[in-house]
Design an enzyme around this catalytic site. Structure first.
Site, PDB file in Angstrom:
ATOM      1  N   LYS A  22       0.851  -1.208   0.000  1.00  0.00           N
ATOM      2  CA  LYS A  22       0.000   0.000   0.000  1.00  0.00           C
ATOM      3  C   LYS A  22       0.878   1.247   0.000  1.00  0.00           C
ATOM      4  O   LYS A  22       0.656   2.177  -0.780  1.00  0.00           O
ATOM      5  CB  LYS A  22      -0.869   0.004   1.252  1.00  0.00           C
ATOM      6  CG  LYS A  22      -1.541   1.327   1.562  1.00  0.00           C
ATOM      7  CD  LYS A  22      -2.418   1.303   2.779  1.00  0.00           C
ATOM      8  CE  LYS A  22      -1.682   1.501   4.071  1.00  0.00           C
ATOM      9  NZ  LYS A  22      -1.347   2.906   4.403  1.00  0.00           N
ATOM     10  N   ASN A  23       1.916   1.268   0.861  1.00  0.00           N
ATOM     11  CA  ASN A  23       2.710   2.483   1.034  1.00  0.00           C
ATOM     12  C   ASN A  23       3.728   2.720  -0.070  1.00  0.00           C
ATOM     13  O   ASN A  23       4.471   3.695  -0.038  1.00  0.00           O
ATOM     14  CB  ASN A  23       3.383   2.485   2.408  1.00  0.00           C
ATOM     15  CG  ASN A  23       2.346   2.649   3.504  1.00  0.00           C
ATOM     16  OD1 ASN A  23       1.184   2.953   3.224  1.00  0.00           O
ATOM     17  ND2 ASN A  23       2.746   2.425   4.733  1.00  0.00           N
ATOM     18  N   CYS A 117      -4.666  12.206  12.786  1.00  0.00           N
ATOM     19  CA  CYS A 117      -5.432  10.961  12.800  1.00  0.00           C
ATOM     20  C   CYS A 117      -5.240  10.352  14.184  1.00  0.00           C
ATOM     21  O   CYS A 117      -4.636  10.963  15.061  1.00  0.00           O
ATOM     22  CB  CYS A 117      -4.951  10.030  11.694  1.00  0.00           C
ATOM     23  SG  CYS A 117      -3.342   9.325  12.062  1.00  0.00           S
ATOM     24  N   ARG A 122       0.413  14.542  13.020  1.00  0.00           N
ATOM     25  CA  ARG A 122       0.887  14.278  11.663  1.00  0.00           C
ATOM     26  C   ARG A 122       0.910  15.539  10.785  1.00  0.00           C
ATOM     27  O   ARG A 122       0.251  15.638   9.766  1.00  0.00           O
ATOM     28  CB  ARG A 122       0.062  13.168  11.030  1.00  0.00           C
ATOM     29  CG  ARG A 122       0.120  11.941  11.955  1.00  0.00           C
ATOM     30  CD  ARG A 122      -0.333  10.684  11.390  1.00  0.00           C
ATOM     31  NE  ARG A 122       0.468  10.212  10.273  1.00  0.00           N
ATOM     32  CZ  ARG A 122       0.089   9.133   9.585  1.00  0.00           C
ATOM     33  NH1 ARG A 122      -1.022   8.528   9.888  1.00  0.00           N
ATOM     34  NH2 ARG A 122       0.814   8.715   8.574  1.00  0.00           N
ATOM     35  N   PRO A 123       1.677  16.519  11.209  1.00  0.00           N
ATOM     36  CA  PRO A 123       1.782  17.749  10.403  1.00  0.00           C
ATOM     37  C   PRO A 123       2.489  17.483   9.069  1.00  0.00           C
ATOM     38  O   PRO A 123       3.124  16.441   8.893  1.00  0.00           O
ATOM     39  CB  PRO A 123       2.630  18.655  11.291  1.00  0.00           C
ATOM     40  CG  PRO A 123       3.394  17.739  12.158  1.00  0.00           C
ATOM     41  CD  PRO A 123       2.539  16.534  12.391  1.00  0.00           C
ATOM     42  N   VAL A 124       2.372  18.422   8.142  1.00  0.00           N
ATOM     43  CA  VAL A 124       3.074  18.305   6.853  1.00  0.00           C
ATOM     44  C   VAL A 124       3.953  19.531   6.625  1.00  0.00           C
ATOM     45  O   VAL A 124       4.270  19.888   5.487  1.00  0.00           O
ATOM     46  CB  VAL A 124       2.075  18.117   5.682  1.00  0.00           C
ATOM     47  CG1 VAL A 124       1.432  16.745   5.735  1.00  0.00           C
ATOM     48  CG2 VAL A 124       1.012  19.219   5.688  1.00  0.00           C
ATOM     49  N   LEU A 126       7.069  19.930   7.044  1.00  0.00           N
ATOM     50  CA  LEU A 126       8.362  19.650   6.394  1.00  0.00           C
ATOM     51  C   LEU A 126       8.191  19.530   4.870  1.00  0.00           C
ATOM     52  O   LEU A 126       9.048  19.944   4.091  1.00  0.00           O
ATOM     53  CB  LEU A 126       8.990  18.389   6.970  1.00  0.00           C
ATOM     54  CG  LEU A 126       9.277  18.440   8.477  1.00  0.00           C
ATOM     55  CD1 LEU A 126       9.838  17.109   8.967  1.00  0.00           C
ATOM     56  CD2 LEU A 126      10.220  19.579   8.829  1.00  0.00           C
ATOM     57  N   ASP A 307       5.100   0.554  12.079  1.00  0.00           N
ATOM     58  CA  ASP A 307       3.859  -0.078  11.607  1.00  0.00           C
ATOM     59  C   ASP A 307       3.723  -1.521  12.058  1.00  0.00           C
ATOM     60  O   ASP A 307       2.734  -2.177  11.749  1.00  0.00           O
ATOM     61  CB  ASP A 307       3.790  -0.043  10.075  1.00  0.00           C
ATOM     62  CG  ASP A 307       3.608   1.361   9.573  1.00  0.00           C
ATOM     63  OD1 ASP A 307       3.849   1.597   8.374  1.00  0.00           O
ATOM     64  OD2 ASP A 307       3.266   2.237  10.394  1.00  0.00           O
ATOM     65  N   VAL A 329       8.255   7.158  16.842  1.00  0.00           N
ATOM     66  CA  VAL A 329       7.879   7.864  15.608  1.00  0.00           C
ATOM     67  C   VAL A 329       6.605   8.676  15.780  1.00  0.00           C
ATOM     68  O   VAL A 329       6.544   9.845  15.415  1.00  0.00           O
ATOM     69  CB  VAL A 329       7.737   6.872  14.432  1.00  0.00           C
ATOM     70  CG1 VAL A 329       7.278   7.582  13.176  1.00  0.00           C
ATOM     71  CG2 VAL A 329       9.046   6.135  14.192  1.00  0.00           C
ATOM     72  N   ARG A 399      -8.573  -0.654   4.904  1.00  0.00           N
ATOM     73  CA  ARG A 399      -7.744   0.347   4.212  1.00  0.00           C
ATOM     74  C   ARG A 399      -6.367  -0.222   3.906  1.00  0.00           C
ATOM     75  O   ARG A 399      -5.717   0.179   2.944  1.00  0.00           O
ATOM     76  CB  ARG A 399      -7.568   1.587   5.106  1.00  0.00           C
ATOM     77  CG  ARG A 399      -8.806   2.395   5.307  1.00  0.00           C
ATOM     78  CD  ARG A 399      -8.463   3.674   6.046  1.00  0.00           C
ATOM     79  NE  ARG A 399      -7.274   4.275   5.445  1.00  0.00           N
ATOM     80  CZ  ARG A 399      -6.481   5.118   6.100  1.00  0.00           C
ATOM     81  NH1 ARG A 399      -6.745   5.460   7.344  1.00  0.00           N
ATOM     82  NH2 ARG A 399      -5.420   5.642   5.509  1.00  0.00           N
TER      83      ARG A 399
HETATM   84  C1  EPZ Z   1       4.347   6.986   6.364  1.00  0.00           C
HETATM   85  O1  EPZ Z   1       3.551   7.983   6.965  1.00  0.00           O
HETATM   86  C2  EPZ Z   1       3.457   5.759   6.240  1.00  0.00           C
HETATM   87  N1  EPZ Z   1       2.317   6.076   5.364  1.00  0.00           N
HETATM   88  C3  EPZ Z   1       2.976   5.339   7.619  1.00  0.00           C
HETATM   89  O2  EPZ Z   1       2.210   4.153   7.460  1.00  0.00           O
HETATM   90  C4  EPZ Z   1       4.193   5.024   8.485  1.00  0.00           C
HETATM   91  O3  EPZ Z   1       3.764   4.687   9.775  1.00  0.00           O
HETATM   92  C5  EPZ Z   1       5.104   6.262   8.542  1.00  0.00           C
HETATM   93  O4  EPZ Z   1       5.474   6.664   7.204  1.00  0.00           O
HETATM   94  C6  EPZ Z   1       6.392   5.998   9.315  1.00  0.00           C
HETATM   95  O5  EPZ Z   1       7.087   4.934   8.719  1.00  0.00           O
HETATM   96  C7  EPZ Z   1       2.513   6.062   4.024  1.00  0.00           C
HETATM   97  O6  EPZ Z   1       3.608   5.823   3.534  1.00  0.00           O
HETATM   98  C8  EPZ Z   1       1.308   6.356   3.174  1.00  0.00           C
HETATM   99  P1  EPZ Z   1       6.298  10.392   8.439  1.00  0.00           P
HETATM  100  P2  EPZ Z   1       4.074   9.515   6.978  1.00  0.00           P
HETATM  101  O7  EPZ Z   1       6.143  11.659   7.660  1.00  0.00           O
HETATM  102  O8  EPZ Z   1       4.930   9.778   5.799  1.00  0.00           O
HETATM  103  C9  EPZ Z   1       6.536  13.817  11.729  1.00  0.00           C
HETATM  104  C10 EPZ Z   1       0.383   2.757   7.769  1.00  0.00           C
HETATM  105  O9  EPZ Z   1       0.024   2.180   8.802  1.00  0.00           O
HETATM  106  N2  EPZ Z   1       6.373  14.784  10.612  1.00  0.00           N
HETATM  107  O10 EPZ Z   1       7.457   9.518   8.141  1.00  0.00           O
HETATM  108  O11 EPZ Z   1       2.880  10.375   7.206  1.00  0.00           O
HETATM  109  C11 EPZ Z   1       5.301  12.965  11.940  1.00  0.00           C
HETATM  110  O12 EPZ Z   1       4.371  13.638  12.764  1.00  0.00           O
HETATM  111  C12 EPZ Z   1       0.833   4.192   7.846  1.00  0.00           C
HETATM  112  O13 EPZ Z   1       0.429   2.232   6.626  1.00  0.00           O
HETATM  113  C13 EPZ Z   1       6.381  16.147  10.907  1.00  0.00           C
HETATM  114  O14 EPZ Z   1       6.520  16.553  12.062  1.00  0.00           O
HETATM  115  O15 EPZ Z   1       4.968   9.524   8.283  1.00  0.00           O
HETATM  116  C14 EPZ Z   1       5.860  11.729  12.593  1.00  0.00           C
HETATM  117  O16 EPZ Z   1       6.016  11.967  13.978  1.00  0.00           O
HETATM  118  C15 EPZ Z   1       0.592   4.782   9.208  1.00  0.00           C
HETATM  119  N3  EPZ Z   1       6.238  17.032   9.880  1.00  0.00           N
HETATM  120  C16 EPZ Z   1       7.242  11.584  11.951  1.00  0.00           C
HETATM  121  O17 EPZ Z   1       7.537  12.862  11.373  1.00  0.00           O
HETATM  122  C17 EPZ Z   1       6.099  16.613   8.578  1.00  0.00           C
HETATM  123  O18 EPZ Z   1       5.998  17.469   7.679  1.00  0.00           O
HETATM  124  C18 EPZ Z   1       7.313  10.533  10.845  1.00  0.00           C
HETATM  125  O19 EPZ Z   1       6.228  10.764   9.984  1.00  0.00           O
HETATM  126  C19 EPZ Z   1       6.087  15.232   8.313  1.00  0.00           C
HETATM  127  C20 EPZ Z   1       6.230  14.332   9.343  1.00  0.00           C
END
Ligand code: EPZ
Length: 419
Positions: A22-23, A117, A122-124, A126, A307, A329, A399
């Protein structure tokens, strides 16, 4: 709202095949926005999230063509709307992945800000900061990320303060069409990032260092179409292996990639499992023994994957000894703990750590799924409980797990879906 009814007490045994990841499928589907030519993607998993991403492309005026094996052909040249509406983004936060490619290819993008969620805020930020560094004008207002760029994005040196998987993927995709070189430092090294990079290279992108913490991209004026098969899902694979360990069974997962699960396989061996691997299969055999508790600490790849910690909590719940799980994480990824304690588990949460003292067995109970991986762990808990467990709100599971009850039934589980 569908539910899963599980009658516990069965040791899983048999063989299943892993679906596409999926990812990996989600960023690869977003990458089709980078070219006006047709991209053919195979081995897509049958999941709600994939349907949502196809709906999102459809809402932009693109008409993905699916065949009966769920191979999809996408041609983004018919795009008519450069936006990802909140109605779709709220159901799948990975919709943020269309931001980078849409901006890079069409010069503008409007994407609803994904809310938090169950597992965290889960901010964006970055993602946004990196694209701004590449020359994008971005404002966040009325709950939308509104981005535009005059001409092409510019290559830049991006340093991610935190390792972010989709942040790395968004910038990687944007960089393939940027003017000049982009260097991504502290990049995510997850296998799904590597899979996306390999697909982009098949589309003509020039990328080096994917799978390491420094990725170098030399931007091109355009990318071309390609045919690409999505990698197998390592999280799905691991989930079934952990379920086999928790139920003292023997399971082989085919069409998978053992090399993407090293940290997990080592932990399963520590729990007493006998693991054998082939080129595209993994077999776990507990020889009927009760698993031993393991301790682990989640962190970005190649460390133990976040995960998979909820699934190990379910195994630790009935293992011999005490296991300590630390989640580094996400800030709120222990929702399954309270539900398992209602089933008789002995788990204590302290900050980002949960201490689990194994008990001989759990008692089935009605429980509620909260997020994708927590839901899978509740199914595992139901499999090891001594009577019936009813897992509610299983749309979370659908999902991310393809036909979970059918695959579990293939392994002997007494599990069925109730409307
Ligand atoms: C991806 O989510 C995966 N989803 C998640 O899988 C997975 O748990 C996660 O990576 C960690 O491996 C997909 O690939 C679709 P991150 P993502 O950005 O990219 C912080 C599942 O179960 N952060 O690596 O959203 C964030 O809050 C899902 O399949 C910021 O602060 O995760 C977190 O604490 C759940 N600002 C950390 O970084 C940002 O702009 C890692 O998040 C981005 C992230």
């Amino acid at each position: 709202m569908d539910k899963l009814l599980i009658q516990g007490g069965v040791s899983l045994s048999g063989e299943i095949r892993a679906a596409g990841a999926k990812n990996s499928a989600l960023p690869i589907l977003a990458a089709t926005l980078l070219t006006d030519e047709t991209v053919k993607i195979s081995n897509l998993p049958h999941l709600y999230d994939i349907t949502t991403m196809l709906e999102l492309l459809g809402s932009m005026g693109i008409e993905p063509m699916l065949d009966e094996t769920l191979t999809v052909e996408v041609n983004a040249s018919t795009v008519s709307k450069l936006s990802a509406p909140y109605a779709l983004v709220k159901t799948m936060r990975a919709s943020i992945l269309v931001l980078g490619p849409m901006l890079a290819h069409f010069g503008q993008a409007e994407v609803a800000l994904p809310g938090g969620c169950a597992i965290g805020s889960r901010p964006v930020n970055l993602h946004i900061q990196a694209l701004q560094k590449m020359g994008a004008n971005i404002v966040v207002e009325d709950g939308y990320i509104k981005a535009s760029v005059d001409g092409r994005l510019k290559g830049a040196r991006i340093f991610f303060d935190l390792v972010t998987v989709t942040g790395t993927e968004n910038v990687l995709m944007a960089a393939t069409l940027a003017d000049g070189q982009t260097i991504i430092e502290n990049a995510a090294k997850e296998p799904e990032v590597v899979d996306l990079a390999n697909c982009l290279i098949a589309m003509g992108a020039e990328i080096k260092g994917h799978g390491t913490d420094t990725i170098v991209v030399n931007g091109k004026p355009r990318l071309h179409g390609c045919s690409y098969s999505v990698m197998p899902d390592r999280i799905e694979t691991g989930t079934y292996l952990i379920a086999a360990a928790a139920t003292r069974g023997r399971v082989r997962v085919k069409d998978t990639v053992p090399g993407t699960l090293e940290a997990v396989l080592l932990k399963l061996e520590e729990a007493g499992a006998q693991i054998q691997v082939g080129e595209d299969w993994i077999e776990l055999d507990m020889h009927g023994k009760r698993p031993k508790a393991v301790s682990l600490r989640t962190a970005p790849h190649p460390a133990f994957p976040t995960d998979m910690q909820a699934q190990f909590a379910a195994m630790n719940a009935v293992a011999s000894g005490v296991g300590i799980i630390t989640e580094t994480v996400f800030e709120n990824r222990f929702m399954h703990v309270h539900e398992m304690n209602r089933m008789g588990a002995s788990m204590q949460v302290q900050g980002n750590t949960v201490t689990i003292t194994g008990v001989p067995t759990l008692r089935g109970a009605p429980v509620m799924a909260t997020d994708l991986r927590a839901s899978a762990s509740l199914v595992i808990a139901g499999l090891v409980a001594d009577n019936e467990t009813l897992v509610d709100r299983i749309y979370h599971i659908d999902r991310g797990y393809e036909c979970i009850e059918e695959k579990m039934q293939l392994l002997g589980a007494r599990i069925r879906r109730l409307p």
